[in-house]
Write a protein that holds these residues in place. Structure first.
Motif, PDB file in Angstrom:
ATOM      1  N   PRO A 683       0.186  -9.691   4.316  1.00  0.00           N
ATOM      2  CA  PRO A 683      -0.907  -9.799   3.332  1.00  0.00           C
ATOM      3  C   PRO A 683      -2.287  -9.533   3.940  1.00  0.00           C
ATOM      4  CG  PRO A 683       0.626 -11.624   3.077  1.00  0.00           C
ATOM      5  CD  PRO A 683       1.034 -10.905   4.321  1.00  0.00           C
ATOM      6  N   ARG A 700       2.436  -3.415  -4.019  1.00  0.00           N
ATOM      7  CA  ARG A 700       1.709  -4.561  -3.468  1.00  0.00           C
ATOM      8  C   ARG A 700       2.306  -5.860  -3.998  1.00  0.00           C
ATOM      9  NH1 ARG A 700      -3.468  -2.726  -1.661  1.00  0.00           N
ATOM     10  NH2 ARG A 700      -3.722  -0.499  -2.110  1.00  0.00           N
ATOM     11  N   CYS A 701       2.167  -6.921  -3.227  1.00  0.00           N
ATOM     12  CA  CYS A 701       2.708  -8.216  -3.609  1.00  0.00           C
ATOM     13  C   CYS A 701       1.740  -8.934  -4.562  1.00  0.00           C
ATOM     14  CB  CYS A 701       2.949  -9.071  -2.363  1.00  0.00           C
ATOM     15  SG  CYS A 701       3.555 -10.723  -2.728  1.00  0.00           S
ATOM     16  N   GLY A 709       2.784  -8.415   1.984  1.00  0.00           N
ATOM     17  CA  GLY A 709       1.579  -7.953   1.306  1.00  0.00           C
ATOM     18  C   GLY A 709       1.777  -6.651   0.551  1.00  0.00           C
TER      19      GLY A 709
END
Length: 781
Positions: A683, A700-701, A709
């Motif tokens: 991240p 993307r997370c 991330g």
């Protein structure tokens, strides 16, 4: 080890620093009467041990097809003992130094024909000149013509059967072999079993003394003065002018001869092996009867020797034939060991003068110490003695654990009329060019890192055998750390790797004997695992058994700040990265290692194994994949844009993504298509917010994961080398990993290291060595 670029063949000519002999070789090669094989030309340019072999024994000594078998045997003896054979003969009126299998078969098939001649020095211009008027002759070269042609290309060692000499009654007949006068004017060292005992041995030695030719006899463990041998018998009753203890002494004498620019030759007499010898008393009776029959039949001149040899065969009831074969095989083996020792001496001389670095010369068959040991005992040297500590940095930044092996590279060299001009034919013998080097995946990786100036330690094992001692010796010569190399007692054998390449030098098949790493005793492994401090990078190859491999990787994970890298080696061994008992080790699966570097076949094997073991059904695996934030519509279109439609159709980036929970960074080597990087970003990774990297961040997370991330996918394309530029693919993938490790150890990220690692792999592709010495030019980049 996957190939990294498309492979092809390259011929090499002598460089601008070529010696006079090399310049002469180039001129002769182009004049239509003289041809040097590519293998011999490259071996001489690379200063490998080259041994000349004559061909009269094939055209006038043994019938077809026995002569074919003998030719194949003698060339194999040279190769197995670390040399390059240069069989010399005349084919269609062209003098050839080095023959491929097809040419050898053509020459041996012609034995006994009227157009196949026995050729001494005096005959060469005749037989070659006749080609210009439409008369094509083949010919077997005698000792004198073989010496001459070998000297023209710079070959210094010649292994043969028996030396010609002064015939009995020569005071009236003047029947003296041209071999003796050739030894007086051509600086080539001839290793033979002395004169045939129907010659006048005392007068032969006297004639050689007059010609200024050195004569010595190998002691073979005997003390004091020894007899000059008499071909079939170890003793002749005539003392040798000098005695030579072993091959090292012979090489030193030859080296001095050439350093002094003495233009005469040298003859080293090698007694026939004891088990094959015929007692002198027996041969004396046989020879007297053969000579009596020759005189009674009026046989003289060039017909005398063939007649007497035939009679000896009859009178010994064929016992002279196996003796002939045994002695010439012994002579060629000894000649190769002498050539190897001479190459070591010359390499050290050049190294001392700053001209070259020592080359690897494995000691295959000789139990005697090498000239390296002799020199280190007699003068100061960087090599440690047995009482000194091995070369080792105190705290290496990079540790590489895995295979140190002797590598054999077999490049398919098809006949002109071969049914398959590209791939070797299974279930039969194939013509090939065979080379050997010091290798092993871990060794190649460590050497690449060493050449870039990194502090690296190789952790491996060798057997208590000749190959193991030679391997350690070579590492020391290169200034590499040897403290991590452990010697295991017999029956452990030093690892070996055999690569079978097609005519384009693409890998067709490889065979590896790495059992020494798979059977290492637990106490020894524990000793090897003891590191003084945490390295910055730990690389492990898959040549360890699964349990040992995971102990190495756990060592890296448990030492904070160490980046772990796994090189899969092969599709079968790659699977060792998964613990054998998954249920007990489930918590350790995520991740197993920081970085893996498979080729596409190894990637697919890892994916299929994980699928088969139902690892993609585990809740832990799904939790990582879900955190990547892959959209419900999938990634096929963005993957095709950031890699290529062909790779997506093959499913390679998709397979890599599914493996990310186990291996957060996957660098897949794709040969000429480049390197595919698939990476799970943390991240806090700044790449997630960099505009110039946005096209490679495919998801993307959004679920608040503290470990995931986003997803990074990028294809690093590479320069595709032409066929004329590629020499060997062996080691190029390992070079990539070694340079990657150096970058990681210096604090760089993976994305910053890939392009330099690709460039380094390209240098190895252009080199005959498993790791190109030119990597030194990349230091500081």
């Amino acid at each position: 080890m996957g190939t990294f670029f498309r492979t092809a063949h390259r011929s090499r000519l002598p460089s601008g620093r070529a010696t006079f002999a090399a310049l002469g070789r180039r001129s002769l090669t182009n004049n239509g009467f003289f041809r040097v094989s590519e293998e011999v030309r490259e071996a001489l340019h690379a200063k490998k041990p080259v041994v000349a072999l004559e061909t009269t024994i094939y055209t006038h000594g043994f019938p077809y097809p026995e002569n074919v078998a003998l030719a194949s045997l003698l060339e194999s003896v040279v190769r197995v003992n670390g040399g390059v054979p240069a069989t010399i003969g005349i084919l269609d009126g062209v003098a050839r130094v080095g023959m491929d299998p097809e040419e050898l078969i053509r020459l041996t098939e012609s034995a006994g024909k009227s157009t196949t001649l026995k050729l001494s020095r005096r005959d060469l211009s005749y037989v070659c000149g006749q080609r210009l008027v439409g008369k094509n002759f083949n010919g077997g070269t005698t000792i004198s013509s073989t010496m001459l042609l070998a000297h023209l290309v710079g070959i210094k060692i010649f292994g043969t059967g028996g030396l010609g000499g002064v015939h009995r009654g020569a005071e009236s007949s003047m029947d003296i072999s041209a071999d003796l006068t050739e030894l007086g004017r051509t600086p080539v060292a001839v290793i033979s079993s002395g004169c045939k005992s129907f010659l006048d041995i005392p007068r032969t030695l006297e004639y050689l003394e007059t010609e200024g030719a050195y004569v010595g006899t190998f002691a073979d463990g005997r003390k004091g003065d020894v007899d000059f041998p008499a071909f079939w018998s170890r003793d002749s009753g005539v003392k040798s002018p000098t005695t030579v203890e072993n091959e090292i002494e012979a090489a030193a004498i030859i080296h001095a001869q050439h350093s002094l620019n003495i233009s005469s030759g040298l003859h080293f007499a090698n007694p026939i092996p004891t088990e094959s010898a015929i007692p002198k008393e027996t041969m004396d009776v046989v020879i007297e009867e053969a000579i009596r029959q020759a005189n009674a039949s009026g046989i003289t001149g060039k017909d005398n020797t063939p007649f007497i040899l035939n009679k000896i065969k009859e009178l010994t009831q064929g016992a002279s034939i196996p003796a002939n074969k045994a002695l010439i095989e012994s002579n060629v083996r000894r000649a190769t060991i002498v050539a190897r020792e001479l190459a070591i001496l010359e390499s050290k001389q050049e190294g001392a003068q700053g001209l070259a670095s020592p080359a690897f010369n494995p000691i295959w068959s000789s139990p005697v110490p090498t000239s390296e040991d002799t020199l280190s005992n007699s003068s100061p040297s960087s090599r440690p003695s047995s009482s000194q500590s091995p070369i080792a940095p105190s705290e290496p930044d990079i540790v590489v654990a895995g295979a140190l092996a002797v590598d054999f590279s077999c490049d398919y060299a098809p006949f002109a009329n071969s049914s398959d001009p590209l791939e070797p034919v299974p279930h039969t013998s194939n013509p090939a060019v065979v080379n050997q080097t010091l290798g092993g995946v871990a060794h190649n990786i460590a050497k690449a890192a060493h050449l870039l100036g990194a502090s690296v330690q190789l952790k491996s094992t060798v057997g208590d055998d000749l190959s193991g001692r030679a391997a350690i010796s070579q590492l020391e010569d290169e200034g590499m750390d040897t403290a991590g190399i452990h010697t295991l007692p017999k029956p452990a054998r030093t690892a070996q790797y055999v690569a079978i390449n097609n005519a384009n030098k693409d890998l067709t098949l490889a065979m590896a004997d790495m059992k020494i790493l798979e059977t290492i005793p637990f106490p020894k492994l524990t000793e090897m695992l003891a590191l003084p401090s945490a390295p910055k990078v730990l690389v492990a190859d898959a040549n360890w058994d699964s349990a040992s491999l995971h102990r190495w990787l756990a060592l890296g994970r448990n030492r904070g700040g160490t980046t772990t890298v796994f090189e899969p080696v092969s599709t079968a061994k790659a699977l060792r990265i998964f613990p054998s008992d998954l249920k007990k080790s489930e918590s350790d699966l995520y991740p197993l290692v920081d970085i893996i570097t498979p080729n596409e076949r190894e990637l697919t094997a890892l994916h299929n194994h994980a699928y088969k073991m139902r690892l993609f059904e585990a809740p832990e695996w799904f939790g990582v994949i879900d955190a990547l934030g892959i959209p419900s519509s999938g990634l096929r279109v963005p993957l095709a844009h950031t890699t290529s439609p062909a790779l997506v159709d093959a499913g390679l980036p998709q397979q890599a993504i599914k493996l990310l929970p186990f291996f957060p960074t996957i660098l897949t080597k794709l040969g000429p298509r480049g390197v595919l990087l698939v990476q799970m970003l943390k991240p806090e990774n700044p790449v997630l917010s960099q505009a110039d990297e946005a096209r490679h961040v495919l998801s993307r997370c959004y679920n608040g994961s503290k470990e995931v991330g986003g997803l990074y996918v990028r294809l690093y394309e590479t320069e595709v080398l032409g066929k004329e530029d590629v020499v060997s693919v062996n080691g190029c993938g390992d070079t990539f990993v070694g340079v990657l490790a150096v970058g990681l150890g210096s604090g760089k990220g993976v994305r910053e290291c890939v392009e330099l690692a690709q460039r380094a792999a390209g240098l190895t592709l252009r080199s005959a060595e498993s790791v190109s010495p030119e990597l030194r030019s990349l230091r500081g980049l």
